[in-house]
Design an enzyme around this catalytic site. Structure first.
Site, short mmCIF file in Angstrom:
data_model
loop_
_atom_site.label_atom_id
_atom_site.label_comp_id
_atom_site.label_asym_id
_atom_site.label_seq_id
_atom_site.Cartn_x
_atom_site.Cartn_y
_atom_site.Cartn_z
N TYR A 83 1.57 -7.66 7.17
CA TYR A 83 1.02 -6.32 6.97
C TYR A 83 1.78 -5.63 5.84
CZ TYR A 83 -0.78 -1.71 8.34
OH TYR A 83 -1.40 -0.48 8.36
N LYS B 131 -7.71 0.98 14.48
CA LYS B 131 -6.67 1.06 13.45
C LYS B 131 -5.70 2.17 13.82
CE LYS B 131 -4.67 -0.23 9.64
NZ LYS B 131 -3.36 0.14 10.22
#
Length: 394
Positions: free
Chosen positions: A174, A339
């Site tokens: 990420y 998210k």
């Protein structure tokens, strides 16, 4: 909507001071409003959250519940107009913009970013695709830029000297520099500055009137202050590719518009419909999570443990070998999309299920643990759909 246990309502008296403006909304919206109050009160108390908005869409009906204050200094209450920093939830907008560029013929996800950024020619990014950048598979770009990267020239130098740790397309790490470059290159391909594309093109096309990269003067009074762990007032600081990775400020009611567009894009123009569908394509799996563009996707119904695992700190901080989906999984409505996003003073979480027509957004002016956000949102979603087992109130 299923019946809500009466035991849930007993929590309300203990949290009335925190609930503030939300309590009136609960009176107007009955049992469901009281459930949201019963989620919000303990959540805010446990995590020392000063102000919060919880927005829910259910079968075409919208609910926005506002709690506490947007500023401790002047006591200004959170309202439907309050602007929150949404942190990395911004990545879903960056992904939508890049997908719009592809749908419009301005770029291809199969291209290298060096096609649009010739200053990076000859770097290791020449063997990376735009899709790799947008899904954190470039080969080990880190979570953040090094502290010494503070301007465009230093950014270019960083990318030119970067050396991957993995072959592109094999591991997920990420990364703000990864999806940040994805958005930056997409804007270059479209021939506009990224901020202008977002504020003058994408937000209006989605019908979002209280969403900004740079908060204008006439909205300054609505911009909440975030609060650090020590209680210090905080707003996001400028940084390299900040707009692309974590720069959106918006109201919770505007987020409902974006959620609803993701669940049913039929009212949008054809390229934007195609763009939203493209962000729902799944490219690889890690455990129970499937990575889309911006969005992280779960089979539906799912359980709370899968959501907690997919949103755990370990998923953010460490590289993971991926299970590539070949061909990529095309968009399906029977899935849960979510998210998380944070800045130093704000915490956000968004989740929705297109097949059920339900979605929730939690915006707070405090960066509190992802696990707390996920549990709270899951309780609300479980109240809207009997397919989800009820979650505890801890």
């Amino acid at each position: 909507m299923r019946n809500i246990p009466q035991s849930t309502f007993g929590i309300l008296a203990a949290v009335s001071l925190i609930l503030g403006t939300g309590a009136h909304a609960a009176e107007q919206q009955g049992g469901f409003g009281r459930l949201v109050d019963a989620v919000a009160g303990p959540l805010m108390a446990k995590n020392d959250i000063s102000g919060m908005a919880i927005a829910v869409t259910a079968k075409g009906k919208r609910y926005v519940f506002n709690y506490g204050v947007a500023s401790k200094a002047n006591g200004q209450k959170v309202t439907d107009a309050t602007l929150f920093e949404i942190g990395s939830v911004s990545k879903t907008f960056t992904a939508t913009l890049a997908a719009y560029a592809e749908a419009s013929g301005d770029l291809s996800f199969a291209d290298s970013p060096t096609k649009y950024l010739p200053e990076l020619a000859g770097s290791r990014l020449a063997s990376v695709t735009m899709l790799d950048l947008g899904t954190y598979m470039a080969g080990g770009l880190p979570l953040q830029f090094p502290d010494e990267v503070t301007n465009h020239k230093e950014m270019v130098g960083y990318y030119k000297n970067w050396k991957p740790s993995y072959a592109p397309g094999t591991h997920r790490l990420y990364s703000n520099p990864s999806i940040g470059l994805f958005g930056y290159a997409a804007a270059k391909a479209m021939g506009w500055p990224f901020d202008d594309l977002m504020q003058q093109k994408l937000f209006p096309a989605l019908g979002l009137s209280h969403s900004f990269i740079t908060v204008p003067k006439n909205e300054a009074a609505n911009y909440a202050y975030g609060y650090s762990k020590s209680g210090k007032a905080s707003r996001v600081s400028p940084g390299v590719l900040d707009s692309e990775a974590y720069g959106v400020k918006m109201s919770a009611s505007d987020m409902l518009g974006f959620i609803e567009a993701n669940m049913d894009a039929s009212g949008l123009d054809n390229p934007l419909q195609a763009a939203i569908a493209a962000t729902h394509v799944g490219y690889y799996k890690i455990g129970g999570m499937t990575q889309g563009l911006g969005w992280e996707i779960y089979a539906y119904p799912t359980d709370l443990d899968h959501l907690l695992a997919g949103n755990a700190t370990e998923m953010t901080l460490h590289a993971h070998e991926i299970e590539k989906l070949s061909p990529p999984r095309q968009p399906v409505k029977d899935a849960l999309f979510n998210k998380t996003g944070s800045t130093n003073g704000f915490g956000a979480y968004v989740a929705f299920v297109p097949s059920q027509g339900i979605g929730v957004a939690l915006f707070a002016n405090k960066n509190y643990p992802n696990s707390e956000r996920v549990k709270a949102a899951y309780r609300i979603l479980a109240a809207l759909d009997d397919q989800l087992p009820a979650a505890s109130a801890d």
